[in-house]
Design a protein around this motif. Sequence first.
Motif, short mmCIF file in Angstrom:
data_model
loop_
_atom_site.label_atom_id
_atom_site.label_comp_id
_atom_site.label_asym_id
_atom_site.label_seq_id
_atom_site.Cartn_x
_atom_site.Cartn_y
_atom_site.Cartn_z
N SER A 175 47.89 31.26 55.41
CA SER A 175 49.12 31.98 55.06
C SER A 175 50.16 30.97 54.58
CB SER A 175 49.65 32.72 56.28
OG SER A 175 48.67 32.88 57.26
N SER A 176 49.85 30.31 53.47
CA SER A 176 50.71 29.23 52.99
C SER A 176 50.83 29.27 51.48
CB SER A 176 50.09 27.88 53.39
OG SER A 176 48.81 27.72 52.81
N TRP A 177 51.89 28.67 50.97
CA TRP A 177 52.07 28.54 49.51
C TRP A 177 50.90 27.77 48.90
CZ3 TRP A 177 55.84 29.69 45.72
CH2 TRP A 177 55.65 29.02 44.51
N HIS A 178 50.51 26.66 49.54
CA HIS A 178 49.48 25.80 48.96
C HIS A 178 48.16 26.57 48.80
CE1 HIS A 178 47.70 22.12 47.63
NE2 HIS A 178 46.82 22.10 48.61
N ASN A 182 48.85 27.39 44.85
CA ASN A 182 48.24 26.20 44.21
C ASN A 182 46.72 26.29 44.16
OD1 ASN A 182 50.87 25.33 44.33
ND2 ASN A 182 50.52 23.86 45.96
N MET A 183 46.12 26.80 45.24
CA MET A 183 44.66 26.80 45.32
C MET A 183 44.07 28.11 44.79
SD MET A 183 43.53 23.93 46.44
CE MET A 183 44.78 22.96 45.68
N GLU A 187 43.97 27.18 40.99
CA GLU A 187 42.63 26.55 40.90
C GLU A 187 41.53 27.61 40.87
OE1 GLU A 187 42.05 23.44 40.39
OE2 GLU A 187 44.12 22.76 40.67
N GLY A 188 41.64 28.58 41.79
CA GLY A 188 40.56 29.56 41.93
C GLY A 188 40.50 30.53 40.76
N ILE A 189 41.63 31.20 40.46
CA ILE A 189 41.63 32.27 39.45
C ILE A 189 41.86 31.69 38.05
CG2 ILE A 189 42.78 34.39 38.67
CD1 ILE A 189 41.47 34.98 41.28
N LEU A 190 43.04 31.05 37.83
CA LEU A 190 43.37 30.61 36.46
C LEU A 190 42.37 29.59 35.94
CD1 LEU A 190 47.29 30.24 36.43
CD2 LEU A 190 45.86 32.17 35.68
N ARG A 191 41.99 28.63 36.77
CA ARG A 191 41.02 27.62 36.32
C ARG A 191 39.58 28.03 36.58
NH1 ARG A 191 44.57 22.36 38.11
NH2 ARG A 191 46.01 22.49 36.35
N GLY A 192 39.40 29.21 37.17
CA GLY A 192 38.07 29.80 37.32
C GLY A 192 37.15 29.05 38.27
N TRP A 200 34.37 26.25 46.44
CA TRP A 200 35.39 25.87 45.44
C TRP A 200 36.60 25.23 46.12
CZ3 TRP A 200 40.37 27.77 45.42
CH2 TRP A 200 40.63 28.84 46.26
N LEU A 201 36.94 25.70 47.34
CA LEU A 201 38.13 25.16 48.00
C LEU A 201 37.89 23.70 48.43
CD1 LEU A 201 40.98 25.79 48.98
CD2 LEU A 201 39.99 26.58 51.14
N GLY A 202 36.70 23.42 48.92
CA GLY A 202 36.36 22.04 49.27
C GLY A 202 36.52 21.14 48.06
N LYS A 203 35.96 21.58 46.93
CA LYS A 203 36.01 20.74 45.73
C LYS A 203 37.44 20.53 45.24
CE LYS A 203 31.44 21.99 44.19
NZ LYS A 203 30.68 22.90 43.33
#
Length: 305
Positions: A175-178, A182-183, A187-192, A200-203
């Motif tokens: 439950s955080s901004w990061h 950011n993630m 990273e997840g949606i926009l950068r696919g 994906w989160l680990g990477k």
Amino acid sequence: MTIEETTPDAKGDIQNFWGRLYQSLYAENDAGLTPEILHRQLDDLADMFAYRAHMAATDMTADMIRGKRVLEIGCGAGGHSALFASRGAHMTSVDITPERVISSKHKLDLLAGDAPPASVLQTDAENLPFADASFDIVYSNGVLHHTRDTERALAEALRVLKPGGRAVILLYCKSSWHYWINMWFVEGILRGRMWGDPNWLGKATEWGGKDTQTVENPITRCYTAAGIRKLFVGMSDLQLRKGEFYFYLIPKLGRLYRRYQIKRYGAHPGGKLVYGEDWPIQSPWELALGRVMGFAWFITCDKPD
Ligand SMILES: C[S@@+](CC[C@H](N)C(=O)[O-])C[C@H]1O[C@@H](n2cnc3c(N)ncnc32)[C@H](O)[C@@H]1O
């Protein structure tokens, strides 16, 4: 100071990632350490943690840990363990990654004479080689969300804690901004990155230092408050506090901000032992936002008698 190796089932991917990151972040600072430099860097570290209200400052003061048997799980390069030893704790420090075990041992050796005897073991948090009820305090900063079986590692941490003992643990906060902005979003949606990749989160997390990343972080998990309560069920006086918000982690824009931040607020030398470099000082805004939407859960609880 003793060092032992008790890793029963080596987790090569985890050791490989954290070993390479050790080289990237810490090897240079470690090579130049002397007892005098280490003492100075520990003073700086204590000052930085106090500024951030990090649990190493608020929940591990000298009064709370002097003379106590303290286990640090996932001691990394040993900065936190050395700080607690310098405050009079009887440290046992464990990590799965050989480079980090050696680094922790080096720091605790440099403190010899100024701190109680300490031991460092290379071992897996999921199979701790200690009897039940061995420690007064179990401390772990940003580790248990990187192991394969977080529930099992936490059960081990609580098993070796004495009844009436205290756990002081940092886990990542969902439950955080990061996490969400950011993630998950960038990273997840926009950068696919999340499509078809359960890790994906680990990477997307953890790499640092000057070197180009060549290995992947095998695991990162994040928890909601409800998830934390479920993990720590059966413990008493469970306290959750959020912290750690940084504008500079916002993709793209963050890099510009980081330059402004260092000019405006400076960089704190307390970062050297734990990040291998000075720490860009958080603005008062970031400190306040951290309490609401930070990426860290600072968790404390007691084991019932
Ligand atoms: C983010 S680092 C944190 C290091 C240190 N606690 C600090 O705050 O500087 C994560 C650490 O967890 C260790 N680690 C990961 N999985 C582990 C496991 N199953 N058992 C023991 N240590 C583990 C890694 O080797 C690494 O040193």
